[in-house]
Design an enzyme around this catalytic site. Structure first.
Site, PDB file in Angstrom:
ATOM      1  N   ARG A  60       0.819  -1.219   0.000  1.00  0.00           N
ATOM      2  CA  ARG A  60       0.000   0.000   0.000  1.00  0.00           C
ATOM      3  C   ARG A  60       0.846   1.259   0.000  1.00  0.00           C
ATOM      4  NH1 ARG A  60      -2.813  -3.621   3.026  1.00  0.00           N
ATOM      5  NH2 ARG A  60      -1.862  -2.904   4.941  1.00  0.00           N
ATOM      6  N   GLU A  97       5.738  -9.778  15.459  1.00  0.00           N
ATOM      7  CA  GLU A  97       5.274 -10.285  16.747  1.00  0.00           C
ATOM      8  C   GLU A  97       5.744 -11.737  16.931  1.00  0.00           C
ATOM      9  OE1 GLU A  97       1.123  -9.739  17.258  1.00  0.00           O
ATOM     10  OE2 GLU A  97       1.155 -10.418  19.341  1.00  0.00           O
TER      11      GLU A  97
HETATM   12  P1  AMP Z   1       4.553  -1.969  11.600  1.00  0.00           P
HETATM   13  O1  AMP Z   1       5.827  -2.560  11.073  1.00  0.00           O
HETATM   14  O2  AMP Z   1       4.029  -2.669  12.809  1.00  0.00           O
HETATM   15  O3  AMP Z   1       4.656  -0.467  11.779  1.00  0.00           O
HETATM   16  O4  AMP Z   1       3.442  -2.244  10.511  1.00  0.00           O
HETATM   17  C1  AMP Z   1       3.326  -1.423   9.417  1.00  0.00           C
HETATM   18  C2  AMP Z   1       2.882  -2.197   8.211  1.00  0.00           C
HETATM   19  O5  AMP Z   1       1.821  -3.114   8.484  1.00  0.00           O
HETATM   20  C3  AMP Z   1       2.361  -1.232   7.173  1.00  0.00           C
HETATM   21  O6  AMP Z   1       2.918  -1.610   5.928  1.00  0.00           O
HETATM   22  C4  AMP Z   1       0.848  -1.387   7.206  1.00  0.00           C
HETATM   23  O7  AMP Z   1       0.361  -1.493   5.896  1.00  0.00           O
HETATM   24  C5  AMP Z   1       0.579  -2.667   7.971  1.00  0.00           C
HETATM   25  N1  AMP Z   1      -0.305  -2.489   9.128  1.00  0.00           N
HETATM   26  C6  AMP Z   1       0.019  -2.710  10.420  1.00  0.00           C
HETATM   27  N2  AMP Z   1      -1.017  -2.524  11.233  1.00  0.00           N
HETATM   28  C7  AMP Z   1      -2.059  -2.151  10.447  1.00  0.00           C
HETATM   29  C8  AMP Z   1      -3.432  -1.808  10.697  1.00  0.00           C
HETATM   30  N3  AMP Z   1      -3.968  -1.805  11.938  1.00  0.00           N
HETATM   31  N4  AMP Z   1      -4.204  -1.469   9.644  1.00  0.00           N
HETATM   32  C9  AMP Z   1      -3.688  -1.464   8.397  1.00  0.00           C
HETATM   33  N5  AMP Z   1      -2.417  -1.778   8.093  1.00  0.00           N
HETATM   34  C10 AMP Z   1      -1.594  -2.136   9.105  1.00  0.00           C
END
Ligand code: AMP
Length: 175
Positions: A60, A97
């Site tokens: 995205r 996680e």
């Molecule tokens: P993080 O590495 O935990 O910051 O996760 C970021 C990535 O996971 C991004 O590429 C987002 O597209 C996806 N992502 C994580 N959590 C969500 C959420 N609650 N809603 C939509 N996309 C998420």
């Protein structure tokens, strides 16, 4: 504009797994005014930073990074999941996680003097954006900033990011 953006993001509880509230941005993408406004707001924030390459994180992140690159007069670089890029790649792992994941970018995507902007849709725990920043840094790019549409502030992802310019258009303080 930011209220309009917030109103065009939909919560999907328990997707893709129980306990996660997924931020569905497809209504925003389908709203011409919201989509254009989000692209303009992020691009304009970094307009005077001399950005030469906008790197989007699969998948995205690509949707926003490409029009932001065009608006800034910069090139677009895809940061992809493992095994997708056809030429020589540099890889960076990061913690999930459960287990680890990998991001890849073409080794020749950045040259001397390149100034990079990293774009994704959502900052959650910050692991993905932090890994992308390390990856580009290892290729010698100066990373001038990170831009996202949504920041899930309650996950404190920003604390994982280096001390560089960060912009998020819509903030959530609770799930
Ligand atoms: P993080 O590495 O935990 O910051 O996760 C970021 C990535 O996971 C991004 O590429 C987002 O597209 C996806 N992502 C994580 N959590 C969500 C959420 N609650 N809603 C939509 N996309 C998420």
């Amino acid at each position: 504009m930011n209220d309009h953006l917030r109103a065009s993001i939909r919560d999907i509880p328990d997707f893709p797994q129980p306990g996660v509230v997924f931020k569905d941005i497809t209504p925003l993408l389908g709203d011409a005014q919201a989509f254009a406004g989000a692209v303009a707001a992020i691009a304009d924030h970094f307009a005077d930073r001399g950005i030469t390459k906008v790197a989007g994180i699969e998948a995205r992140g690509f949707i926003f990074a490409a029009p932001i690159a065009l608006r800034l007069g910069a090139g677009f670089v895809p940061i992809r999941k493992p095994g997708k890029l056809p030429h020589d790649t540099e890889a960076q792992d990061y913690e999930l996680e459960y287990g680890t994941d990998l991001l890849e970018v073409h080794k020749d995507a950045f040259g001397p003097g390149d100034v990079a902007l990293i774009i994704d849709d959502v900052l959650a725990t910050g692991g993905t954006a932090a890994a992308a920043t390390r990856l580009l840094g290892r290729l010698g790019a100066e990373v001038a900033g990170i831009g996202v549409l949504v920041e899930l502030g309650f996950l404190n992802g920003r604390s994982k990011l280096p001390d560089i310019d960060f912009v998020a258009l819509v903030h959530y303080d609770e799930p």
